[in-house]
Scaffold this active site. Sequence first.
Site, PDB file in Angstrom:
ATOM      1  N   LYS A  61       0.855  -1.207   0.000  1.00 60.92           N
ATOM      2  CA  LYS A  61       0.000   0.000   0.000  1.00 60.92           C
ATOM      3  C   LYS A  61       0.884   1.248   0.000  1.00 60.92           C
ATOM      4  CE  LYS A  61      -3.718  -2.492   2.324  1.00 60.92           C
ATOM      5  NZ  LYS A  61      -4.491  -2.789   3.533  1.00 60.92           N
ATOM      6  N   GLN A 105      -4.510  -1.332   9.835  1.00 61.32           N
ATOM      7  CA  GLN A 105      -4.494  -2.666   9.230  1.00 61.32           C
ATOM      8  C   GLN A 105      -5.114  -3.691  10.187  1.00 61.32           C
ATOM      9  OE1 GLN A 105      -3.677  -3.314   6.116  1.00 61.32           O
ATOM     10  NE2 GLN A 105      -3.776  -5.537   6.194  1.00 61.32           N
ATOM     11  N   ASP A 128     -10.907   2.912   4.301  1.00 67.36           N
ATOM     12  CA  ASP A 128     -11.271   1.491   4.230  1.00 67.36           C
ATOM     13  C   ASP A 128     -12.779   1.298   4.063  1.00 67.36           C
ATOM     14  OD1 ASP A 128      -9.212  -0.447   4.356  1.00 67.36           O
ATOM     15  OD2 ASP A 128      -8.820   0.028   6.463  1.00 67.36           O
TER      16      ASP A 128
END
Length: 297
Positions: A61, A105, A128
Amino acid sequence: MNKEFFHIRDKIIPGKEIASKYLEEVSQQVAIMQAKHNISPKLSVVIVGADPASHIYVANKIKTCAKVGITSQLYKLPALTSEKELLALVNELNKEKENHGILVQLPLPDHIDNNKIISAINQYKDVDGFHPQNIASLYLNNTTKSFVPCTPLGCYRLLQKIGFELHGSNVAIVGRSNIVGKPLAMLLLLKGNASISMVHSNSKSPHKITKQADLIVSAAGVPNLINSDWVKPGAVVIDVGMNRMEPSGKLQGDADFDALLPIVKAITPVPGGVGPMTIAMLMENCVKAAKVSLKIV
Ligand code: GUN
């Protein structure tokens, strides 16, 4: 070239190539934003603990941010970080004006409540799309200013690119996670007008359900689960599975790719299918977050 070989190759959905087209568009958007508004989108990524797979995903990412001109900052926290400490960092990042996106994460260590952390992220920075407000917007099919989770959005865009007719189709989704299964069901139901069956670990004869489907999306995390007993000839298979095999360390999808290739209409490979699309959609969401902060979306 051998005609049959070419035909088989045509069935493999080129996720990586499609993702790189989206990344080019993101780069252009970033350049325009810099020229017009003198800002670069910025993403802060937080990882807690030392899970090797999570560190690989996060590194990808960050690397992709650099590629498209998005500024990024990585916070690597030890596994013993308390929930309170993590909440404090999230609150700091919420306040930072120049920081547009926050990604924590998952999974987090067991002593940290995932939902508490996700809910603490400012909904307008939740790239997200996991915050309850973003889930509600997806559920209500009102996502102009909200964030749609990256993996489901990537699957949806792949289906659009290959011209899959979702409208009225029978779709089986294998797996009911908050990250993939549940939001994907909403997306394909509300934006695609598909009929959705959810298949999961408690389903009786799951293969009988998937065998009826025109499209199977598997996010079960079980290597080689989806074999020819599960798939109707001519169906499309989107494989979200990313299972690390021991001892080789090789990435294996949920689908038995070699067995399915001769019978499917199209299938995504692992790696090089859904994975790159997830990251491309994250980059899109970061640009959207910067636009939201500028009130130009
Ligand atoms: N873990 C696995 N997939 C994801 C994702 O898309 N976002 C975050 N934050 N964690 C994940």
